[in-house]
Scaffold this active site. Sequence first.
Site, mmCIF file in Angstrom:
data_model
loop_
_atom_site.group_PDB
_atom_site.id
_atom_site.type_symbol
_atom_site.label_atom_id
_atom_site.label_comp_id
_atom_site.label_asym_id
_atom_site.label_seq_id
_atom_site.Cartn_x
_atom_site.Cartn_y
_atom_site.Cartn_z
ATOM 1 N N GLU A 63 0.802 -1.194 0.217
ATOM 2 C CA GLU A 63 0.066 0.029 -0.001
ATOM 3 C C GLU A 63 0.970 1.354 0.099
ATOM 4 O OE1 GLU A 63 -4.044 1.865 1.381
ATOM 5 O OE2 GLU A 63 -3.648 -0.178 1.721
ATOM 6 N N THR A 64 1.820 1.222 0.841
ATOM 7 C CA THR A 64 3.012 2.428 0.463
ATOM 8 C C THR A 64 3.353 2.647 -0.852
ATOM 9 O OG1 THR A 64 3.669 1.813 3.013
ATOM 10 C CG2 THR A 64 5.176 3.253 1.547
#
Length: 137
Positions: A63-64
């Site tokens: 997700e980062t």
Amino acid sequence: MIWKRHLTLDELNATSDNTMVAHLGIVYTRLGDDVLEAEMPVDNRTHQPFGLLHGGASAALAETLGSMAGFMMTRDGQCVVGTELNATHHRPVSEGKVRGVCQPLHLGRQNQSWEIVVFDEQGRRCCTCRLGTAVLG
């Protein structure tokens, strides 16, 4: 190069100060024409109780990467938010580092899809993720 925002690796890494990203030890390592990569240690910060890389840590790395890649595809006044994250775990990792490689699957005006593949230090695929983002603004 696909990116609409032009940031250096130092600028990308500075966005992580005082965040979960920094706590997990995630560091952006490569920004290519259509790829963003980062590394994350496999240690006490990212282990599950049985000494293996926690699936949630792999998801956080994915997700980062996908969120930052999505942000770099926006213009001033826009941002992205995650709408869906899918992760398939293929093999365990107990130590060292993992490397996430993020590339676009779809880049629309209102939504994006990103594939993030997590590799161990031997280059073996450990996790495959897909992140959907919505473009706001």
